[in-house]
Design a protein around this motif. Structure first.
Motif, PDB file in Angstrom:
ATOM      1  N   VAL A  90      38.599  42.291  20.751  1.00  0.00           N
ATOM      2  CA  VAL A  90      38.726  42.700  22.146  1.00  0.00           C
ATOM      3  C   VAL A  90      37.661  43.728  22.509  1.00  0.00           C
ATOM      4  O   VAL A  90      36.914  44.199  21.655  1.00  0.00           O
ATOM      5  CB  VAL A  90      40.137  43.278  22.429  1.00  0.00           C
ATOM      6  CG1 VAL A  90      41.205  42.210  22.263  1.00  0.00           C
ATOM      7  CG2 VAL A  90      40.434  44.480  21.530  1.00  0.00           C
ATOM      8  N   ASN A  91      37.625  44.080  23.795  1.00  0.00           N
ATOM      9  CA  ASN A  91      36.703  45.114  24.263  1.00  0.00           C
ATOM     10  C   ASN A  91      37.052  46.462  23.646  1.00  0.00           C
ATOM     11  O   ASN A  91      38.212  46.745  23.368  1.00  0.00           O
ATOM     12  CB  ASN A  91      36.787  45.195  25.792  1.00  0.00           C
ATOM     13  CG  ASN A  91      35.704  46.069  26.388  1.00  0.00           C
ATOM     14  OD1 ASN A  91      35.797  47.289  26.353  1.00  0.00           O
ATOM     15  ND2 ASN A  91      34.670  45.436  26.917  1.00  0.00           N
ATOM     16  N   ASN A 117      40.036  48.581  24.574  1.00  0.00           N
ATOM     17  CA  ASN A 117      41.377  48.013  24.424  1.00  0.00           C
ATOM     18  C   ASN A 117      41.763  47.781  22.955  1.00  0.00           C
ATOM     19  O   ASN A 117      42.733  47.081  22.679  1.00  0.00           O
ATOM     20  CB  ASN A 117      41.467  46.675  25.173  1.00  0.00           C
ATOM     21  CG  ASN A 117      41.274  46.841  26.672  1.00  0.00           C
ATOM     22  OD1 ASN A 117      41.936  47.642  27.304  1.00  0.00           O
ATOM     23  ND2 ASN A 117      40.336  46.085  27.231  1.00  0.00           N
ATOM     24  N   THR A 151      45.707  46.902  21.682  1.00  0.00           N
ATOM     25  CA  THR A 151      45.925  45.576  21.103  1.00  0.00           C
ATOM     26  C   THR A 151      46.536  45.685  19.722  1.00  0.00           C
ATOM     27  O   THR A 151      47.485  44.965  19.377  1.00  0.00           O
ATOM     28  CB  THR A 151      44.590  44.804  21.032  1.00  0.00           C
ATOM     29  OG1 THR A 151      44.042  44.679  22.354  1.00  0.00           O
ATOM     30  CG2 THR A 151      44.791  43.418  20.434  1.00  0.00           C
ATOM     31  N   GLU A 162      44.461  43.076  26.896  1.00  0.00           N
ATOM     32  CA  GLU A 162      43.576  43.724  27.864  1.00  0.00           C
ATOM     33  C   GLU A 162      44.140  43.797  29.277  1.00  0.00           C
ATOM     34  O   GLU A 162      43.446  44.221  30.189  1.00  0.00           O
ATOM     35  CB  GLU A 162      42.193  43.062  27.882  1.00  0.00           C
ATOM     36  CG  GLU A 162      41.507  43.078  26.517  1.00  0.00           C
ATOM     37  CD  GLU A 162      40.046  42.684  26.562  1.00  0.00           C
ATOM     38  OE1 GLU A 162      39.282  43.207  25.741  1.00  0.00           O
ATOM     39  OE2 GLU A 162      39.676  41.860  27.429  1.00  0.00           O
ATOM     40  N   ARG A 176      42.120  38.209  33.786  1.00  0.00           N
ATOM     41  CA  ARG A 176      41.564  39.559  33.822  1.00  0.00           C
ATOM     42  C   ARG A 176      40.457  39.628  34.873  1.00  0.00           C
ATOM     43  O   ARG A 176      39.837  38.613  35.195  1.00  0.00           O
ATOM     44  CB  ARG A 176      40.972  39.923  32.460  1.00  0.00           C
ATOM     45  CG  ARG A 176      41.964  40.120  31.341  1.00  0.00           C
ATOM     46  CD  ARG A 176      41.249  40.080  29.998  1.00  0.00           C
ATOM     47  NE  ARG A 176      40.729  38.744  29.727  1.00  0.00           N
ATOM     48  CZ  ARG A 176      39.795  38.459  28.832  1.00  0.00           C
ATOM     49  NH1 ARG A 176      39.241  39.432  28.130  1.00  0.00           N
ATOM     50  NH2 ARG A 176      39.401  37.221  28.652  1.00  0.00           N
ATOM     51  N   ASN A 226      32.675  39.781  27.542  1.00  0.00           N
ATOM     52  CA  ASN A 226      33.197  40.919  26.792  1.00  0.00           C
ATOM     53  C   ASN A 226      32.771  40.806  25.332  1.00  0.00           C
ATOM     54  O   ASN A 226      33.124  39.839  24.656  1.00  0.00           O
ATOM     55  CB  ASN A 226      34.726  40.970  26.881  1.00  0.00           C
ATOM     56  CG  ASN A 226      35.213  41.494  28.212  1.00  0.00           C
ATOM     57  OD1 ASN A 226      34.617  42.406  28.774  1.00  0.00           O
ATOM     58  ND2 ASN A 226      36.280  40.917  28.734  1.00  0.00           N
ATOM     59  N   THR A 267      43.156  35.312  26.272  1.00  0.00           N
ATOM     60  CA  THR A 267      42.104  36.247  25.854  1.00  0.00           C
ATOM     61  C   THR A 267      41.472  35.895  24.516  1.00  0.00           C
ATOM     62  O   THR A 267      40.250  35.803  24.396  1.00  0.00           O
ATOM     63  CB  THR A 267      42.653  37.686  25.786  1.00  0.00           C
ATOM     64  OG1 THR A 267      43.356  37.986  26.988  1.00  0.00           O
ATOM     65  CG2 THR A 267      41.520  38.681  25.591  1.00  0.00           C
ATOM     66  N   GLU A 278      43.231  48.721  34.225  1.00  0.00           N
ATOM     67  CA  GLU A 278      42.536  47.667  33.478  1.00  0.00           C
ATOM     68  C   GLU A 278      41.064  48.017  33.313  1.00  0.00           C
ATOM     69  O   GLU A 278      40.475  47.805  32.250  1.00  0.00           O
ATOM     70  CB  GLU A 278      42.684  46.333  34.211  1.00  0.00           C
ATOM     71  CG  GLU A 278      42.073  45.151  33.474  1.00  0.00           C
ATOM     72  CD  GLU A 278      42.281  43.839  34.206  1.00  0.00           C
ATOM     73  OE1 GLU A 278      41.483  42.902  33.971  1.00  0.00           O
ATOM     74  OE2 GLU A 278      43.221  43.744  35.021  1.00  0.00           O
ATOM     75  N   GLY A 316      40.647  50.774  30.797  1.00  0.00           N
ATOM     76  CA  GLY A 316      41.001  50.345  29.440  1.00  0.00           C
ATOM     77  C   GLY A 316      42.428  50.731  29.113  1.00  0.00           C
ATOM     78  O   GLY A 316      42.907  51.801  29.518  1.00  0.00           O
TER      79      GLY A 316
END
Length: 466
Positions: free
Chosen positions: A67-68, A71, A75, A157, A222, A231, A348, A434, A437
């Motif tokens: 993930v980013n 996040n 997660t 996310e 998202r 991302n 995601t 969002e 983050g």
């Protein structure tokens, strides 16, 4: 100080009620007739139980690395918190609902083992006659823990932590516990139909994958997905670590499901490793055929898909055929990921294409390659023609019916659960949260990937990598 509302108070008081309620259940003596216990079997299943638990931290690293950066923590904690929530549920009503006295082959009676009543003092489970019932229950608990944790990847996310915690409870009560009873209890209706699921391809991966798809559709896309912003993964080495932990833990997941230290466990161990290795290579080489580079993430995702696909048949198919299962499952999931990326579905981390589709492929190919030569015990009776299509048997059509039932049920009930949660407590964070983050907005913490050495006017200083 933030004002505390009823939504913040309820979880604490629910846990308080469980803790106080436990005081009214006396400590029971252990089951007295231990003459049939086998020390080696107990040792192996204890180790396997620990290995399956290790898969949940492994999943956290696997998802957290993809993930980013903003996040990562949000997660990972959603996987870890499942260990807490599901354990409390399992001890109170979950084990009874899964393996207690059946109610019409649909669900176990939760009162059968309320607060673990009759577990410590109970006779061994029919499928594990050489180990204590408590050990069987703890082994099954680890499966229950990781299943809702798998869904995290589809809604990452953008989902509120409190809403996801509620999802874990409702998913277990209305999806996992019932399906577990259907497939693994001798009186469950899928078990009686002859549906085979050695270690959870159906009970774990199809339920999680289909519920994940429902969650992705309910939560919608998202903002970065709508704006077509790429991302980048936060930490690819985390993905490698997670894959290694999952692969390692999966030996307990599959080989431990023999519930004994025997030749069946050895066979399941071998099929597990073979399918994972073949699938990892299959995904990577198939990417190259499609003009991509052989990526680290590609091999890791492929290996996990292979592990998913072999799970339902690990103790029913031969080692050679497990290579074919891993090879085919990786290609099908790879194509499913590519197809999903061309739609507006924002899953995601592609939980449905990998776990859902991987579980479906594995379940159906178990119906093709299951053989009496590997396992002629419970569920695969050597006196009947109930084996794989490849060997002239009728199992495939039974597996197909079971797959349709479980996939449909999991998706529909998953959809209803997410809709209900959204009604009582918003599923999504705000647009500002969002953008900031979920690590910061949901937990007040930040993940820092590392530091960057910067030279300025002859001075070297460290700055956070963003």
């Amino acid at each position: 100080m933030k004002k505390i509302g009823i939504r913040e108070v309820l979880p604490f008081f629910a846990l308080t009620a469980v803790a106080v309620g436990s005081l009214f259940f006396p400590t029971a003596e252990a089951f007295a007739d231990t003459s049939k216990y086998v020390t080696g079997d107990i040792t192996w299943v204890l180790i396997s139980t620990a290995l399956v638990f290790l898969m949940t931290p492994g999943l956290a690293f696997f998802y957290g690395g993809m993930v980013n950066r903003k996040n990562v923590l949000s997660t990972m904690i959603k996987s870890f918190v499942a260990a807490g929530i599901v354990t409390v549920l399992w001890i109170t009503v979950g084990y009874g609902m899964s393996f207690g006295t059946t109610i019409g082959g649909v669900i176990g009676n939760p009162m059968s083992h309320l607060f673990y009543k009759g577990v410590v003092s109970g006779a061994p489970w029919v499928g594990g006659p050489t180990i204590p019932l408590t050990l069987f229950s703890l082994f099954q608990l680890m499966f229950a823990i990781i299943t809702p944790a798998l869904v995290v990847g589809a809604v990452a996310e953008r989902v509120r932590f409190t809403s996801y915690a509620l999802f874990i409870v409702l998913f277990c009560v209305f999806i996992y516990f019932p399906v577990c009873h259907w497939a693994w209890h001798p009186d469950g209706f899928l078990f009686k139909m002859g549906v085979l699921d050695f270690a959870g391809g159906t009970v774990v991966h199809i339920t999680a994958g289909c519920a994940a798809l429902a969650g992705a559709l309910v939560l919608k896309r998202r903002k970065s997905h709508i704006d077509n912003i790429e991302n980048h993964p936060a930490n690819v080495p985390y993905v490698l670590i997670g894959t290694g932990l999952l692969w390692f833990g999966w030996f307990g997941f599959n080989a431990g499901s023999a519930l004994a230290a025997n030749t069946l466990a050895v066979s399941a161990f071998a099929t597990t490793n073979t399918a994972a290795a073949t699938a990892g290579l299959s995904w990577m080489f198939f990417d190259v055929l499609r003009g991509k580079k052989p990526s680290v993430q590609g091999f890791c995702i492929g290996a996990v898909v292979g592990l998913v696909a072999i799970t339902p048949g690990a103790g029913f198919v031969g080692i050679a055929h497990s290579a074919f299962i891993g090879f085919v499952a990786a290609i099908i999931s790879n194509l499913a990921v590519s197809l999903r990326s061309k739609t507006k579905v924002d899953d995601t981390l592609d939980v449905f294409p990998c776990h859902g589709i991987g579980g479906i492929v594995g379940m159906l190919l178990t119906g093709v390659f299951a053989s009496h030569a590997v396992n002629s015990g419970v569920g695969l009776d050597a006196t009947a023609n109930h084996q794989g299509l490849f060997f002239g048997g009728d199992l495939f059509f039974t597996q197909l019916k079971g797959m349709v039932i479980v996939a449909s049920y999991s998706f529909i009930v998953g959809w209803l659960i997410f809709k209900f949660i959204n009604f009582v407590n918003p599923l999504r964070v705000s647009e500002d949260e969002e953008s900031a983050g979920l690590d910061e907005s949901q937990h007040g913490e930040n993940y820092v990937q590392g530091t960057l050495l910067v030279r300025s006017e002859g001075i070297i200083e460290e700055r956070p990598v963003h």
